[in-house]
Design an enzyme around this catalytic site. Structure first.
Site: not given
Ligand code: NDP
Length: 328
Positions: A14-15, A159, A187
Site C-alpha cells: 500500500g501507500q 497526531d 486516533h
Molecule cells: P494506506 O497504506 O494508505 O493505509 C493503510 C492503513 O493505514 C489504512 O487503514 C489507513 O486508514 C491507515 N492510516 C493510519 N493513519 C493514516 C494516515 N495518517 N494517513 C493515511 N492512512 C492512515 O492504504 P492502501 O490502501 O494504499 O494500502 C493498504 C494495503 O493493505 C493494500 O496493499 C492491501 O492489499 C493491504 N491489505 C493487507 C492486508 C493483510 O496483509 N492481511 C489486509 C488488508 C489490506 P484509513 O483507511 O482510515 O485511511
C-alpha cells in the site's frame, strides 16, 4: 556483527508501506547499525505489487538489509518477528456501517494476533497503524493471550507530530523547542491534543499561547481533521507522514525518549487518568530500555477532562461493539 532484527509489515504494497519500507531498510526504524530482515504480508491481490517494491529495495543495495520475504500467510510473516507494523486494514467505504467496518477488520486483526501469539519472537513489539487503529490493536491483543498485552500499541504519533507542528507555527518557534505534548484517547476525530503540560522553549505552552478560543476552535480541530485536509489538497491520503510517524513510534519504543521530553502512544490502559483498564488509549509515555511508562501525576483541568472522557467513551463503545461481535 549483530543478528538482523526481523521486521514484519502488513499491507506492505500500500501507500504507507511504500513510504515505510525504504526508511526501515536504510536504518531509520531501529538505528544506523542494526541490520534488518523484512517480511512483507499482503493479501493475494497485493503480492505482485509487493514483489515490485522488493525489486526496488534490492536496487537500493541498502547495507543493512539482510533479506526480504513476501507472503500472504500470517503464520509465515510473523514467524520469529521482533517488530510488527500492522498497516493493512479494511478502509471504510461509502455507506459502510461502523459494525461492518469493525467486523471486516476483525477478520484481519484476529488471525494476525493469533499468528503473532503462535509464531513471533519473545520480544515482539507490535504497532497498529491500520484504522480504526486502537480497536484493531485491541482485537489483535485479545487474540494473543501468551504475549504481554503491553506489546500491542496503536499509532497516535502522527497526531502528536501534527500538534507539535501547529503549535510551532502559532508561536513562531522551531519544532525542536516543543516538548511534552500529549495526545489522549482514540486516533480519531475525538482525539485530544493537550498543550497544558507542553513546554515551548522551557515555558508552559498554554501560558505562552494564552488563547483558549484558539485551542478549542482552531488548534484541536486542525490537528484532528488534518488527514481530511491532506486528502483534499493532495488527492490522496497522508502516506509519507503516516510512515514517518510509524518510524518515530517504534524508534522511540526501542531507543527511548529524550530526557525532559515524552511521546504519545496508544497503549493498553492500566487505569491511569480514569481510562478504563484494557482500553488501548493514547497516553503520554516515557521510554527506557525498550519499556514505556505512563507519565503520572499530571493535573487534568476541566477543559482537558471533558475532552479526554469523550474520546475514551468512544473507545469504550468500539470495544463493546467488537465484544458483541465476538471479536474479543
Ligand atoms: P494506506 O497504506 O494508505 O493505509 C493503510 C492503513 O493505514 C489504512 O487503514 C489507513 O486508514 C491507515 N492510516 C493510519 N493513519 C493514516 C494516515 N495518517 N494517513 C493515511 N492512512 C492512515 O492504504 P492502501 O490502501 O494504499 O494500502 C493498504 C494495503 O493493505 C493494500 O496493499 C492491501 O492489499 C493491504 N491489505 C493487507 C492486508 C493483510 O496483509 N492481511 C489486509 C488488508 C489490506 P484509513 O483507511 O482510515 O485511511
Amino acid at each position: 556483527t549483530r543478528t538482523p532484527v526481523n521486521v514484519t509489515i502488513t499491507g506492505a504494497a500500500g501507500q504507507i508501506g511504500y513510504a515505510l519500507l525504504f526508511r526501515i531498510a536504510s536504518g531509520h526504524l531501529l538505528g544506523a547499525d542494526v541490520p534488518v530482515k523484512l517480511r512483507l504480508l499482503e493479501i493475494p491481490q497485493g503480492l505482485k505489487a509487493a514483489e515490485g517494491t522488493a525489486m526496488e529495495l534490492d536496487d537500493c543495495a541498502f547495507p543493512l538489509l539482510r533479506g526480504i520475504e513476501i507472503t500472504d500467510d500470517p503464520n509465515v510473516a510473523f514467524d520469529g518477528a521482533n517488530v510488527a507494523l500492522l498497516v493493512g486494514a479494511r478502509p471504510r467505504t461509502k455507506g459502510m456501517e461502523r459494525g461492518d467496518l469493525l467486523e471486516a477488520n476483525g477478520g484481519i486483526f484476529k488471525p494476525q494476533g493469533k499468528a503473532i501469539n503462535d509464531h513471533a519472537a519473545d520480544d515482539i513489539k507490535v504497532l497498529v497503524v491500520g484504522n480504526p487503529a486502537n480497536t484493531n490493536a485491541l482485537i489483535a491483543q485479545a487474540a494473543a493471550p501468551d504475549v504481554p498485552a503491553e506489546r500491542f500499541t496503536a499509532m497516535t504519533r502522527l497526531d502528536h507530530n501534527r500538534a507539535i507542528s501547529q503549535l510551532a507555527k502559532k508561536t513562531g518557534v522551531a519544532v525542536s523547542e516543543i516538548k511534552k505534548l500529549t495526545i489522549w484517547g482514540n486516533h480519531s476525530a475525538t482525539q485530544y491534543p493537550d498543550i497544558f503540560h507542553a513546554e515551548i522553549a522551557g515555558k508552559n505552552a498554554a501560558e505562552v499561547v494564552n488563547d483558549e478560543q484558539w485551542l478549542a476552535d482552531t488548534f484541536i480541530p486542525t490537528v484532528a481533521k488534518r488527514g481530511a485536509a491532506i486528502i483534499e489538497a493532495r488527492g490522496a491520503s497522508s502516506a509519507a507522514s503516516a510512515a514517518n510517524a510509524a518510524i518515530d513510534h517504534v524508534h522511540t519504543w526501542v531507543n527511548g525518549t529524550a530526557e525532559g521530553d515524552w511521546a504519545s502512544m496508544g497503549i493498553p490502559s492500566d487505569g491511569s487518568y480514569g481510562v478504563p483498564e484494557g482500553l488501548i488509549s493514547s497516553f503520554p509515555v516515557t521510554v527506557k530500555d525498550g519499556k514505556y511508562e505512563i507519565v503520572q501525576g499530571l493535573e487534568i483541568n476541566d477543559f482537558s477532562r471533558s475532552r479526554i472522557d469523550a474520546s475514551v467513551q468512544e473507545l469504550a463503545e468500539e470495544r463493546d461493539a467488537v465484544r458483541a461481535l465476538g471479536l474479543i
